[in-house]
Design an enzyme around this catalytic site. Structure first.
Site, PDB file in Angstrom:
ATOM      1  N   CYS A  49      -3.893  -0.287  40.377  1.00 18.16           N
ATOM      2  CA  CYS A  49      -3.847  -1.702  40.791  1.00 18.16           C
ATOM      3  C   CYS A  49      -2.441  -2.115  41.221  1.00 18.16           C
ATOM      4  O   CYS A  49      -2.277  -3.085  41.962  1.00 18.16           O
ATOM      5  CB  CYS A  49      -4.309  -2.600  39.642  1.00 18.16           C
ATOM      6  SG  CYS A  49      -5.793  -2.002  38.837  1.00 18.16           S
ATOM      7  N   ASN A 314     -11.495   0.382  31.802  1.00 17.94           N
ATOM      8  CA  ASN A 314     -10.785   0.445  30.517  1.00 17.94           C
ATOM      9  C   ASN A 314     -11.689   0.083  29.348  1.00 17.94           C
ATOM     10  O   ASN A 314     -11.696   0.756  28.318  1.00 17.94           O
ATOM     11  CB  ASN A 314      -9.569  -0.484  30.541  1.00 17.94           C
ATOM     12  CG  ASN A 314      -8.381   0.175  31.212  1.00 17.94           C
ATOM     13  OD1 ASN A 314      -7.776   1.071  30.650  1.00 17.94           O
ATOM     14  ND2 ASN A 314      -8.074  -0.226  32.423  1.00 17.94           N
TER      15      ASN A 314
HETATM   16  C1  LIG Z   1      -4.818  -0.343  45.643  1.00 18.57           C
HETATM   17  C2  LIG Z   1      -5.745  -0.645  44.501  1.00 18.57           C
HETATM   18  C3  LIG Z   1      -5.644  -1.866  43.851  1.00 18.57           C
HETATM   19  C4  LIG Z   1      -6.509  -2.162  42.788  1.00 18.57           C
HETATM   20  N1  LIG Z   1      -6.372  -3.370  42.158  1.00 18.57           N
HETATM   21  C5  LIG Z   1      -7.169  -3.664  41.093  1.00 18.57           C
HETATM   22  C6  LIG Z   1      -6.999  -4.877  40.379  1.00 18.57           C
HETATM   23  O1  LIG Z   1      -6.111  -5.678  40.691  1.00 18.57           O
HETATM   24  N2  LIG Z   1      -7.824  -5.127  39.330  1.00 18.57           N
HETATM   25  C7  LIG Z   1      -8.803  -4.239  38.942  1.00 18.57           C
HETATM   26  O2  LIG Z   1      -9.523  -4.508  37.969  1.00 18.57           O
HETATM   27  N3  LIG Z   1      -8.982  -3.063  39.603  1.00 18.57           N
HETATM   28  C8  LIG Z   1      -8.183  -2.749  40.663  1.00 18.57           C
HETATM   29  N4  LIG Z   1      -8.334  -1.555  41.306  1.00 18.57           N
HETATM   30  C9  LIG Z   1      -9.414  -0.638  40.895  1.00 18.57           C
HETATM   31  C10 LIG Z   1      -8.988   0.238  39.730  1.00 18.57           C
HETATM   32  O3  LIG Z   1      -7.814   0.921  40.031  1.00 18.57           O
HETATM   33  C11 LIG Z   1     -10.119   1.228  39.425  1.00 18.57           C
HETATM   34  O4  LIG Z   1     -11.274   0.480  39.122  1.00 18.57           O
HETATM   35  C12 LIG Z   1      -9.781   2.142  38.256  1.00 18.57           C
HETATM   36  O5  LIG Z   1      -8.711   2.975  38.568  1.00 18.57           O
HETATM   37  C13 LIG Z   1     -11.006   2.992  37.912  1.00 18.57           C
HETATM   38  O6  LIG Z   1     -10.673   3.879  36.911  1.00 18.57           O
HETATM   39  P1  LIG Z   1     -11.526   5.201  36.672  1.00 18.57           P
HETATM   40  O7  LIG Z   1     -10.898   5.893  35.524  1.00 18.57           O
HETATM   41  O8  LIG Z   1     -12.967   4.861  36.614  1.00 18.57           O
HETATM   42  O9  LIG Z   1     -11.393   6.043  38.010  1.00 18.57           O
HETATM   43  P2  LIG Z   1     -10.150   6.573  38.843  1.00 18.57           P
HETATM   44  O10 LIG Z   1      -8.954   5.712  38.673  1.00 18.57           O
HETATM   45  O11 LIG Z   1     -10.663   6.797  40.221  1.00 18.57           O
HETATM   46  O12 LIG Z   1      -9.837   7.974  38.184  1.00 18.57           O
HETATM   47  C14 LIG Z   1     -10.725   9.042  38.264  1.00 18.57           C
HETATM   48  C15 LIG Z   1      -9.960  10.315  38.110  1.00 18.57           C
HETATM   49  O13 LIG Z   1     -10.888  11.385  38.016  1.00 18.57           O
HETATM   50  C16 LIG Z   1     -10.339  12.515  38.658  1.00 18.57           C
HETATM   51  N5  LIG Z   1     -11.447  13.420  38.999  1.00 18.57           N
HETATM   52  C17 LIG Z   1     -12.493  13.165  39.831  1.00 18.57           C
HETATM   53  N6  LIG Z   1     -13.314  14.233  39.886  1.00 18.57           N
HETATM   54  C18 LIG Z   1     -12.780  15.170  39.067  1.00 18.57           C
HETATM   55  C19 LIG Z   1     -13.170  16.488  38.708  1.00 18.57           C
HETATM   56  N7  LIG Z   1     -14.269  17.045  39.210  1.00 18.57           N
HETATM   57  N8  LIG Z   1     -12.399  17.179  37.837  1.00 18.57           N
HETATM   58  C20 LIG Z   1     -11.262  16.625  37.321  1.00 18.57           C
HETATM   59  N9  LIG Z   1     -10.841  15.385  37.645  1.00 18.57           N
HETATM   60  C21 LIG Z   1     -11.593  14.663  38.492  1.00 18.57           C
HETATM   61  C22 LIG Z   1      -9.646  11.917  39.866  1.00 18.57           C
HETATM   62  O14 LIG Z   1      -8.647  12.800  40.362  1.00 18.57           O
HETATM   63  C23 LIG Z   1      -9.053  10.639  39.300  1.00 18.57           C
HETATM   64  O15 LIG Z   1      -7.731  10.830  38.875  1.00 18.57           O
HETATM   65  C24 LIG Z   1      -7.483  -1.216  42.372  1.00 18.57           C
HETATM   66  C25 LIG Z   1      -7.567   0.026  43.033  1.00 18.57           C
HETATM   67  C26 LIG Z   1      -6.705   0.317  44.070  1.00 18.57           C
HETATM   68  C27 LIG Z   1      -6.809   1.656  44.762  1.00 18.57           C
END
Ligand SMILES: Cc1cc2nc3c(=O)[nH]c(=O)nc-3n(C[C@H](O)[C@H](O)[C@H](O)COP(=O)(O)OP(=O)(O)OC[C@H]3O[C@@H](n4cnc5c(N)ncnc54)[C@H](O)[C@@H]3O)c2cc1C
Length: 460
Positions: A49, A314
């Site tokens: 984010c 989270n």
């Molecule tokens: C520019 C930007 C701004 C944002 N701003 C906000 C905000 O202001 N507020 C908000 O609530 N949300 C925001 N978000 C969204 C937020 O960042 C995501 O919702 C959050 O990161 C999701 O977390 P996650 O752990 O589900 O997935 P991700 O952060 O996508 O992490 C998943 C991880 O799994 C790994 N992975 C995938 N497949 C495999 C595999 N087969 N083997 C091993 N590893 C693997 C990936 O490499 C990655 O590191 C923003 C996103 C971006 C890009």
């Protein structure tokens, strides 16, 4: 299974918000469980984010985005992180994951008692010719952010085109403007900010214009055209329009990363994301999922939705961790779709359903829009806040709220989110005892003004 059995192993696929929250929660609740996190990328536990603010140099060092390094995870939380290790396949009947070490090319396996898929989302990559040119970027990971920042530092682009007028696109438009670039946002649809109402997008567009950011809507990109190996211009609308550029950011949405889950026979829901129950278990025993790879229940529509946000990832991750230790102890009820963003000098927020969504789901919806000041008029400063309420004409409940203004929006939206969570009527909202002091709010807070106008409209 006994929650305190020794040598149980919890394996997590994906080491960012959802994955690391689950890993930490397990270790907090039962340190005897072995926890292994598989992360195919170069970093874990960082704030995606914050990437726009890292690129604009408001945040100087990428390390400020990292909450926990693999070393800290190991030393402080006894979590083993297998960095640059990609889970290639899950064999549920054997409780086994096949893993590729991306650095050495070595193939390994790891067994689990419980598994969590936290593979996140992937940016949608539209099949537009030239999208692979070196100055056309997607923004998702910390590595993406570092690459974009380095590119800007070494190439000093003067013009930027942002593809996509959603919140990430507009945050990046701000970033590029702050860095002195001339910025154009190209949006395929007739509206920026997804399904937000016209009253709100008019306020946002006025701010973008004020900041010198050009927005072009209803436009179809044909191709990214190269000049000396870099995208030099973009052709659109069958060649009728062209936009010169030195840098392109494609931000047209995110899709859930579900290939691994599908391959293992895990059920995918109607939204295309992994289906989970209230304890965040998939249809397969001992396999959980959460974060951007899963769908959620929308508490206003009652339907499944795909709303990939860090706040949800989270919370869900923590719930998975607690359920791994004490199966069935905690539930994730769902979301009301609350989000906030900063677009240049504006705070823009929404919660619940937009009018378009409410109508699509068959609610007898209507709206009221008001503009009121953020502080008492006797007190210096303060600025207008525009609020749209989406209301159910039959049961008088709040269905959604949208807000934009220069101050006081970001946290006021949480009042509406709380009201939605508790299925409050607009009358109940109007009766709330909200705080008042001139530096912070007028005696009639904009939230109460909007609610009172809503009550009037529904009773007329
Ligand atoms: C520019 C930007 C701004 C944002 N701003 C906000 C905000 O202001 N507020 C908000 O609530 N949300 C925001 N978000 C969204 C937020 O960042 C995501 O919702 C959050 O990161 C999701 O977390 P996650 O752990 O589900 O997935 P991700 O952060 O996508 O992490 C998943 C991880 O799994 C790994 N992975 C995938 N497949 C495999 C595999 N087969 N083997 C091993 N590893 C693997 C990936 O490499 C990655 O590191 C923003 C996103 C971006 C890009």
């Amino acid at each position: 299974m006994n929650s305190k059995t020794q040598n149980r192993r919890f394996v997590v696929i994906g080491g960012v918000a959802a994955g690391m929250s689950a890993a930490s929660a397990v270790k907090r609740d039962d340190p005897s469980i072995e926890v292994i996190v598989l992360e195919k990328g170069e970093f874990i536990s960082y704030s995606a984010c914050s990437l726009p603010y890292f690129i604009s140099d408001v945040i100087k060092d990428y390390r400020q985005l990292i909450a926990l390094t693999p070393e800290q995870a190991r030393q402080e939380r006894q979590i083993a992180v297998w960095l640059k290790h990609e889970a290639m396949a899950i064999y549920p009947e054997k409780h086994l994951v096949a893993v590729l070490d991306r650095e050495t090319g070595a193939e390994k396996t790891v067994t689990y008692d419980d598994l969590m898929i936290a593979s996140g989302g992937t940016p949608i990559n539209p099949p537009i010719p030239g999208i692979d040119l070196p100055n056309v970027f997607q923004i998702r990971t910390l590595s993406d952010g570092i690459t974009i920042k380095q590119y800007i530092a070494t190439h000093a682009p003067k013009k930027a085109v942002i593809i996509g007028g959603g919140y990430i696109g507009l945050e990046m438009a701000e970033t590029c403007t702050v860095l002195g670039m001339e910025v154009t946002v190209l949006e395929k649809l007739g509206n920026i900010m997804g399904t937000m109402g016209n009253e709100m997008t008019a306020v946002i567009e006025a701010e973008l214009k004020h900041q010198g950011i050009r927005v072009v809507k209803d436009i179809d990109i044909d191709s990214f055209e190269a000049i000396e190996g870099q995208c030099g211009y973009i052709l659109a609308d069958k060649g009728k329009q062209h936009f010169e550029t030195d840098l392109v950011i494609v931000a047209v949405g995110v899709r859930p990363e579900v290939a691994l889950a599908k391959g293992a026979g895990i059920a995918i829901g109607e939204t295309g994301a992994i289906a989970v129950d209230a304890t965040l278990r998939t249809n397969l025993d001992h396999i959980y999922a959460s974060g951007d790879c899963t769908e959620v229940t929308h508490l206003v529509s009652g339907k499944k939705a795909y709303i990939p946000l860090g706040t949800t990832a989270n919370k869900q991750g923590r719930i998975v961790g607690r359920n791994v230790v004490n199966p069935g102890c905690c539930q994730f009820k769902g979301v009301v779709g609350t989000a906030v963003t900063k677009i240049c000098d504006l705070e823009v927020a929404r919660t619940g359903l937009s009018l378009m969504e409410a109508k699509r789901f068959g609610f007898p919806a209507t709206t009221v829009t008001i503009t009121a000041k953020s502080r008492a008029s006797s007190y210096p400063g303060g600025s207008p806040i525009t609020i749209t309420l989406i209301l159910d004409q039959t049961n008088q409940e709040l269905l959604g709220a949208e807000m934009a203004g220069k101050e006081g929006v970001a946290k006021r939206i949480d009042i509406f989110a709380t009201a939605l969570y508790n299925q409050m009527t607009v009358q109940e909202l109007a009766e709330l005892d909200l705080s008042y002091a001139p530096p912070f709010a007028p005696v009639w807070d904009p939230v109460l003004v909007a609610a009172n106008v809503g009550v009037k409209k529904l009773s007329s």
